[in-house]
Design a protein around this motif. Structure first.
Motif, PDB file in Angstrom:
ATOM      1  N   UNK A 134       0.843  -1.181   0.000  1.00  0.00           N
ATOM      2  CA  UNK A 134       0.000   0.000   0.000  1.00  0.00           C
ATOM      3  C   UNK A 134       0.876   1.227   0.000  1.00  0.00           C
ATOM      4  N   UNK A 135       0.552   2.195  -0.850  1.00  0.00           N
ATOM      5  CA  UNK A 135       1.407   3.372  -1.001  1.00  0.00           C
ATOM      6  C   UNK A 135       0.789   4.588  -0.337  1.00  0.00           C
ATOM      7  N   UNK A 136      -0.434   4.919  -0.712  1.00  0.00           N
ATOM      8  CA  UNK A 136      -1.071   6.121  -0.180  1.00  0.00           C
ATOM      9  C   UNK A 136      -2.572   5.986  -0.310  1.00  0.00           C
ATOM     10  N   UNK A 137      -3.295   6.665   0.588  1.00  0.00           N
ATOM     11  CA  UNK A 137      -4.749   6.645   0.518  1.00  0.00           C
ATOM     12  C   UNK A 137      -5.296   8.002   0.918  1.00  0.00           C
ATOM     13  N   UNK A 138      -6.536   8.251   0.478  1.00  0.00           N
ATOM     14  CA  UNK A 138      -7.229   9.465   0.850  1.00  0.00           C
ATOM     15  C   UNK A 138      -8.697   9.129   1.010  1.00  0.00           C
ATOM     16  N   UNK A 139      -9.296   9.595   2.080  1.00  0.00           N
ATOM     17  CA  UNK A 139     -10.695   9.341   2.318  1.00  0.00           C
ATOM     18  C   UNK A 139     -11.556  10.478   1.802  1.00  0.00           C
ATOM     19  N   UNK A 180      -5.397  11.755   4.679  1.00  0.00           N
ATOM     20  CA  UNK A 180      -4.459  10.982   3.884  1.00  0.00           C
ATOM     21  C   UNK A 180      -3.610  10.080   4.775  1.00  0.00           C
ATOM     22  N   UNK A 181      -3.096   9.038   4.160  1.00  0.00           N
ATOM     23  CA  UNK A 181      -2.225   8.111   4.877  1.00  0.00           C
ATOM     24  C   UNK A 181      -1.183   7.607   3.890  1.00  0.00           C
ATOM     25  N   UNK A 182       0.051   7.419   4.359  1.00  0.00           N
ATOM     26  CA  UNK A 182       1.137   7.015   3.487  1.00  0.00           C
ATOM     27  C   UNK A 182       1.934   5.877   4.094  1.00  0.00           C
ATOM     28  N   UNK A 183       2.493   5.065   3.218  1.00  0.00           N
ATOM     29  CA  UNK A 183       3.458   4.074   3.664  1.00  0.00           C
ATOM     30  C   UNK A 183       4.722   4.815   4.104  1.00  0.00           C
ATOM     31  N   UNK A 184       5.411   4.268   5.084  1.00  0.00           N
ATOM     32  CA  UNK A 184       6.636   4.903   5.571  1.00  0.00           C
ATOM     33  C   UNK A 184       7.654   5.080   4.449  1.00  0.00           C
ATOM     34  N   UNK A 185       7.648   4.165   3.505  1.00  0.00           N
ATOM     35  CA  UNK A 185       8.650   4.185   2.438  1.00  0.00           C
ATOM     36  C   UNK A 185       8.485   5.371   1.486  1.00  0.00           C
ATOM     37  N   UNK A 186       7.309   6.017   1.507  1.00  0.00           N
ATOM     38  CA  UNK A 186       7.073   7.120   0.566  1.00  0.00           C
ATOM     39  C   UNK A 186       6.753   8.438   1.267  1.00  0.00           C
ATOM     40  N   UNK A 187       6.662   8.424   2.575  1.00  0.00           N
ATOM     41  CA  UNK A 187       6.339   9.660   3.306  1.00  0.00           C
ATOM     42  C   UNK A 187       7.350  10.754   3.002  1.00  0.00           C
ATOM     43  N   UNK A 188       6.831  11.939   2.749  1.00  0.00           N
ATOM     44  CA  UNK A 188       7.696  13.068   2.433  1.00  0.00           C
ATOM     45  C   UNK A 188       8.090  13.147   0.976  1.00  0.00           C
ATOM     46  N   UNK A 189       7.802  12.097   0.204  1.00  0.00           N
ATOM     47  CA  UNK A 189       8.163  12.100  -1.224  1.00  0.00           C
ATOM     48  C   UNK A 189       6.931  12.052  -2.122  1.00  0.00           C
ATOM     49  N   UNK A 190       5.900  11.319  -1.689  1.00  0.00           N
ATOM     50  CA  UNK A 190       4.692  11.162  -2.487  1.00  0.00           C
ATOM     51  C   UNK A 190       3.547  11.949  -1.859  1.00  0.00           C
ATOM     52  N   UNK A 191       2.655  12.430  -2.712  1.00  0.00           N
ATOM     53  CA  UNK A 191       1.473  13.141  -2.244  1.00  0.00           C
ATOM     54  C   UNK A 191       0.254  12.653  -3.001  1.00  0.00           C
ATOM     55  N   UNK A 192      -0.748  12.222  -2.269  1.00  0.00           N
ATOM     56  CA  UNK A 192      -2.002  11.792  -2.881  1.00  0.00           C
ATOM     57  C   UNK A 192      -3.011  12.927  -2.767  1.00  0.00           C
ATOM     58  N   UNK A 193      -3.771  13.124  -3.833  1.00  0.00           N
ATOM     59  CA  UNK A 193      -4.777  14.182  -3.826  1.00  0.00           C
ATOM     60  C   UNK A 193      -5.921  13.775  -4.731  1.00  0.00           C
ATOM     61  N   UNK A 194      -7.003  14.523  -4.645  1.00  0.00           N
ATOM     62  CA  UNK A 194      -8.162  14.210  -5.476  1.00  0.00           C
ATOM     63  C   UNK A 194      -8.812  15.491  -5.971  1.00  0.00           C
ATOM     64  N   UNK A 195      -9.398  15.391  -7.141  1.00  0.00           N
ATOM     65  CA  UNK A 195     -10.184  16.474  -7.722  1.00  0.00           C
ATOM     66  C   UNK A 195     -11.603  15.958  -7.837  1.00  0.00           C
TER      67      UNK A 195
END
Length: 123
Positions: free
Chosen positions: A46-51, A56-71
């Protein structure tokens, strides 16, 4: 529910890519959406999620590097990936389920998912 990913490709280490996921048919007032990935011979991660509440929630391996968003107008989910590393190489899947309780990336494995988009990062 139909989820269609786009935006995958190749990047060099330290580079950036943005994934998009066009969603349709998700007729829930609350939901959890996100991304998981799988590399050959590896377990899904699991990489990232948004409700639907925006959390939002992120895997430790991608925190600070990946950003999940929605339109919500375009019904599109995004994953902005910066500072890419070779270990980010994998097939990336967009996923979605109804309900936003306990929304985190690992809880998307059994949800609806797209066909996947490949991300390859070279050193």
């Amino acid at each position: 529910v139909q989820l269609v990913e786009s935006g995958g490709g190749s990047a060099q280490s330290g580079g950036s890519l943005t994934l998009s996921c066009a969603a349709s048919g998700l007729a829930y007032s609350t939901y959890c959406m996100g991304w998981f990935r799988q590399a050959p011979g590896e377990e899904r991660e699991g990489v990232a999620s948004i409700g639907s509440d925006g959390r939002t929630s992120y895997a430790d391996s991608v925190k600070g590097r990946f950003t999940v968003s929605q339109d919500n107008v375009k019904n599109t989910l995004y994953l902005q990936m910066n500072s890419l590393k070779p270990e980010d190489t994998a097939m990336y899947y967009c996923a979605a389920r109804g309900g936003s309780l306990f929304c985190n990336p690992a809880r998307l494995f059994g949800a609806w998912r797209g066909q996947g988009t490949q991300v390859t990062v070279s050193s």
